[in-house]
Every structure is written in C-alpha cells, then in structure tokens.
Design a protein around this motif. Structure first.
Motif, PDB file in Angstrom:
ATOM      1  N   ASN A  25       0.832  -1.210   0.000  1.00  0.00           N
ATOM      2  CA  ASN A  25       0.000   0.000   0.000  1.00  0.00           C
ATOM      3  C   ASN A  25       0.866   1.259   0.000  1.00  0.00           C
ATOM      4  OD1 ASN A  25      -2.395  -1.395   0.000  1.00  0.00           O
ATOM      5  ND2 ASN A  25      -2.667  -1.307   2.220  1.00  0.00           N
ATOM      6  N   GLY A  36      -6.230   0.775  -1.827  1.00  0.00           N
ATOM      7  CA  GLY A  36      -5.487   0.147  -0.747  1.00  0.00           C
ATOM      8  C   GLY A  36      -6.017  -1.237  -0.408  1.00  0.00           C
ATOM      9  N   GLU A  37      -5.100  -2.156  -0.080  1.00  0.00           N
ATOM     10  CA  GLU A  37      -5.489  -3.519   0.279  1.00  0.00           C
ATOM     11  C   GLU A  37      -5.917  -3.580   1.744  1.00  0.00           C
ATOM     12  OE1 GLU A  37      -2.053  -5.753  -0.723  1.00  0.00           O
ATOM     13  OE2 GLU A  37      -2.503  -5.776  -2.878  1.00  0.00           O
ATOM     14  N   SER A 178      -2.614  -7.248  -7.553  1.00  0.00           N
ATOM     15  CA  SER A 178      -3.168  -5.935  -7.191  1.00  0.00           C
ATOM     16  C   SER A 178      -4.302  -5.479  -8.108  1.00  0.00           C
ATOM     17  CB  SER A 178      -2.085  -4.842  -7.172  1.00  0.00           C
ATOM     18  OG  SER A 178      -1.164  -5.092  -6.134  1.00  0.00           O
ATOM     19  N   VAL A 206      -4.603   5.685  -0.754  1.00  0.00           N
ATOM     20  CA  VAL A 206      -3.783   5.321   0.407  1.00  0.00           C
ATOM     21  C   VAL A 206      -3.366   6.573   1.163  1.00  0.00           C
ATOM     22  CG1 VAL A 206      -1.609   4.287   1.157  1.00  0.00           C
ATOM     23  CG2 VAL A 206      -2.937   3.219  -0.675  1.00  0.00           C
ATOM     24  N   THR A 211      -0.826   4.698   6.878  1.00  0.00           N
ATOM     25  CA  THR A 211      -0.142   3.474   6.460  1.00  0.00           C
ATOM     26  C   THR A 211       1.170   3.302   7.186  1.00  0.00           C
ATOM     27  OG1 THR A 211      -1.134   3.752   4.271  1.00  0.00           O
ATOM     28  CG2 THR A 211       0.641   2.173   4.452  1.00  0.00           C
TER      29      THR A 211
END
Length: 246
Positions: A25, A36-37, A178, A206, A211
């Motif tokens: 990310n 974003g994951e 992704s 993100v 993060t």
C-alpha cells in the motif's frame, strides 16, 4: 509449551504478511487510481477430541478499500478520472478481463490504447486501437475520438468506447497482482451511465500517514510474538535445569 510456540509462530507469519500488504500500500501511495489492500487476521482452531488444543492465526488480504481518491487536473487529453464507483476494464496478461481506476492512458507504437501499467484498454469488442498519427480525445461517456491533424476542420470520428463497468451487486476481489477481478474469470456488466472526466487523474486512496502507523503496528506485533518464542525457550531451559537437579 508447543502450543505457545505454534500460536506465536503463526502470529509471526500473520504479522509478516500484514507488513507485506502494508508495504505494498505504501509503495503505491502515488500510483494513480490505486485501491489500498485490506488485511485481516482470523484465528483457526482444530475442533474435536481432545478439545481445542491451539489457535493458529491466519492473515490474508480480504479485499480493497474502494473509497475514492483525490482527483487532480493534469491537462493531458488522454488522462481520465472515472466518476462514481465505475471501473475501467483492461485486458489482463492472460487474456482475461481485470479492472482498475487507473486512467493515465497512452497510445503505443502499434496503436493500442493502454494505461500506465501497460494494460490494453478494453472496448466493446476488445482492446481499442487508434489510427496512426491521429489526435485522440475522450468524451465523457468514454467514447474515444480520433481527429486527422492534416484536416483540422474535419470533425473527430468515434473509433471505440472505453468499457466502463459497474461493480455494484457483483463480487470483486483483489488478486496478488493488485488488480480487481471477478472470481472464477467472470466479467462485470457494462455501465452505460458511467462518466469520465478527461484531463484529470484520480490519485491513490492510500493515506501515507495512516499506512506508516499501520506498518509500525505490524512490526511491533511481529516483535511481540518473537519475544514470546524467546520466553518459551527460556522457560524450557529452566525446566530442563530443574529436572537435572532432581
């Protein structure tokens, strides 16, 4: 003792996977249209006789944060930002269909319209190609228009329409590559109401500061579990010494 070690070890693996997802990310914080994951950890226990002996942590990417990113003007005619929740369809390297919000488009030397990840943009009948030397523009409904620079008074002609799809009501997952895709190789239905803004790009959603904090938390979780294993080793050594004295 082995229960403690197995539980801590599985937690270390989950914490390491969480760091990988968080790092991915962070690495894509400046990638246009990136989503974003979302990483999650769940306990996995073995049930039956004897009763639950140990709980193993299993962590993996469960999906993507579909909150929209900030849209910024670029002034480039091939940059597009998708409005609402619609997605752009691209041709995957394996020939399937994948989806993204990344709209930094360009034309290759062979005339294929692709994005910054070199993924061909899908039209109604497959990847879109444009005539050599044509001046390209994109309308709000995704229609790709080509104009002849040698004949500036002529109207631009439509040569295809970017496939914009709706994820509403469909299961969409984020693969290890992704990209967003439909499980089992399915495709999303076209969204005729979807609109794009040309000359603009949607940025990654993100949040860099959040993060970084998540990265620190994942590192601390890893270190805590490593400490548990170290403590288990010390307890085991102490027990062995007591046994040798008896």
């Amino acid at each position: 003792m082995d229960r403690l070690i197995y539980t801590a070890l599985s937690g270390m693996n989950a914490a390491m996977d969480n760091q990988r997802a968080t790092a991915n990310n962070l690495a894509n914080a400046s990638t246009p249209g990136f989503r974003g994951e979302i990483f999650a950890v769940t306990p996995a226990t073995v049930r039956g006789e004897p009763p639950e002996a140990r709980a193993i942590a299993r962590g993996f990417v469960r999906g993507a944060d579909m909150v929209g990113g900030k849209v910024t003007a670029t002034g480039k005619p091939l940059d597009i930002a998708v409005e609402g929740t619609a997605l752009i369809a691209f041709q995957a390297p394996d020939g399937g269909e994948i989806y993204s919000r990344r709209g930094d488009l360009r034309v290759t030397a062979t005339g294929v319209l692709e994005n910054g990840e070199r993924l061909p943009v899908m039209g109604e009948g497959g990847p879109i190609t444009v005539p050599a030397g044509a001046r390209i523009s994109i309308a709000a409904d995704g229609t790709v228009l080509a104009a002849d620079p040698a004949n500036p008074d002529a109207a631009a002609e439509p040569i295809g329409r970017i496939k914009l799809v709706s994820p509403e009501g469909s299961q969409v997952v984020k693969g290890i590559d992704s990209f967003l895709k439909v499980p089992g190789g399915g495709v999303l239905p076209p969204d005729p109401t979807a609109r794009v803004t040309s000359g603009a790009l949607e940025q990654s959603n993100v949040d860099t500061a959040e993060t970084l904090v998540a990265m620190i938390d994942a590192q601390r979780a890893f270190e805590q579990r490593a400490k548990i294993i170290s403590t288990a080793g010390e307890l085991d050594e102490a027990g062995s010494r007591l046994m040798s004295l008896s």
